[in-house]
Design a protein around this motif. Structure first.
Motif, PDB file in Angstrom:
ATOM      1  N   ASP A  86       5.924   4.555   4.806  1.00  0.00           N
ATOM      2  CA  ASP A  86       6.579   4.208   6.059  1.00  0.00           C
ATOM      3  C   ASP A  86       7.974   3.633   5.817  1.00  0.00           C
ATOM      4  N   HIS A  87       8.107   2.798   4.803  1.00  0.00           N
ATOM      5  CA  HIS A  87       9.393   2.181   4.486  1.00  0.00           C
ATOM      6  C   HIS A  87      10.437   3.245   4.130  1.00  0.00           C
TER       7      HIS A  87
ATOM      8  N   ALA B  16      16.072  -0.776  -2.495  1.00  0.00           N
ATOM      9  CA  ALA B  16      15.709  -0.527  -1.095  1.00  0.00           C
ATOM     10  C   ALA B  16      14.308  -1.060  -0.789  1.00  0.00           C
ATOM     11  N   LEU B  17      13.380  -0.878  -1.722  1.00  0.00           N
ATOM     12  CA  LEU B  17      12.017  -1.357  -1.495  1.00  0.00           C
ATOM     13  C   LEU B  17      11.948  -2.886  -1.514  1.00  0.00           C
ATOM     14  N   LEU B  18      12.769  -3.522  -2.335  1.00  0.00           N
ATOM     15  CA  LEU B  18      12.775  -4.983  -2.393  1.00  0.00           C
ATOM     16  C   LEU B  18      13.204  -5.619  -1.074  1.00  0.00           C
ATOM     17  N   ARG B  19      13.825  -4.859  -0.203  1.00  0.00           N
ATOM     18  CA  ARG B  19      14.248  -5.372   1.105  1.00  0.00           C
ATOM     19  C   ARG B  19      13.110  -5.341   2.128  1.00  0.00           C
TER      20      ARG B  19
ATOM     21  N   THR C  54       0.824  -1.208   0.000  1.00  0.00           N
ATOM     22  CA  THR C  54       0.000   0.000   0.000  1.00  0.00           C
ATOM     23  C   THR C  54       0.863   1.266   0.000  1.00  0.00           C
ATOM     24  N   VAL C  55       0.217   2.376  -0.307  1.00  0.00           N
ATOM     25  CA  VAL C  55       0.885   3.674  -0.240  1.00  0.00           C
ATOM     26  C   VAL C  55       1.424   3.916   1.169  1.00  0.00           C
ATOM     27  N   ALA C  56       0.613   3.631   2.170  1.00  0.00           N
ATOM     28  CA  ALA C  56       1.031   3.851   3.562  1.00  0.00           C
ATOM     29  C   ALA C  56       2.259   3.015   3.912  1.00  0.00           C
ATOM     30  N   ARG C  57       2.281   1.780   3.475  1.00  0.00           N
ATOM     31  CA  ARG C  57       3.409   0.887   3.787  1.00  0.00           C
ATOM     32  C   ARG C  57       4.688   1.367   3.085  1.00  0.00           C
ATOM     33  N   VAL C  58       4.571   1.807   1.837  1.00  0.00           N
ATOM     34  CA  VAL C  58       5.741   2.310   1.105  1.00  0.00           C
ATOM     35  C   VAL C  58       6.222   3.623   1.725  1.00  0.00           C
TER      36      VAL C  58
END
Length: 115
Positions: free
Chosen positions: A47-48, A96-99, A41-45
Motif C-alpha cells: 500500500d505504501h 521512502a519506506l522509512l517515512r 506487513t506485506v500488505a502495508r508495504v
C-alpha cells in the motif's frame, strides 16, 4: 497510541534487483524488531508503494540481524537501463519506506527503541 515514523525505530538499505527493488529494514533493538514483525506487513508495504510497485511484494525475516527484507517486484519500470522513469533506481526506496507512519501501542515503550 503514539504516532511514529518507521525511521524512529529502524534504518534501511535498498537497491536494484532487475525490474524490482530490494528494501531491508533493520530495527535498532529487539523490541523494535518484534513490533515490526507484527506491523510491517506485506500488505502495508504494498500500500505504501502502491503508485510505483505494480507487482507483488515479498517479505523475508532475518531475526539474527533484527531485519525484514522486502522485494518489490515490478517497481522500477523494467530496471535502470530499460526504464523511461527519470530515476529508476531502488536505492531511494529504503528512505521512502522509512517515512511510513505507524501507531505504536501504549504498552510498547518508545524509550529504548531508538539506538
Amino acid at each position: 497510541m503514539t504516532r511514529i515514523r518507521l525511521e524512529d525505530i529502524a534504518h534501511a538499505r535498498s537497491g536494484d534487483k532487475g525490474d524490482g527493488s530490494n528494501v531491508g529494514i533493520i530495527a535498532y533493538t529487539e523490541a523494535g524488531y518484534r513490533f515490526l514483525l507484527q506491523e510491517l506487513t506485506v500488505a502495508r508495504v504494498k500500500d505504501h508503494f502502491s503508485s510505483i510497485c505494480l507487482g507483488s511484494v515479498e517479505r523475508f525475516e532475518v531475526p539474527n540481524l533484527k531485519a525484514l527484507n522486502f522485494i518489490l517486484h515490478d517497481s522500477l519500470g523494467g530496471g535502470g537501463s530499460e526504464s523511461v522513469k527519470t530515476d529508476a533506481q531502488g536505492k531511494t526506496h529504503g528512505q521512502a519506506l522509512l517515512r511510513m507512519e505507524l501507531d505504536l501501542p501504549a504498552d510498547v515503550p518508545l524509550t529504548g527503541l531508538n539506538p
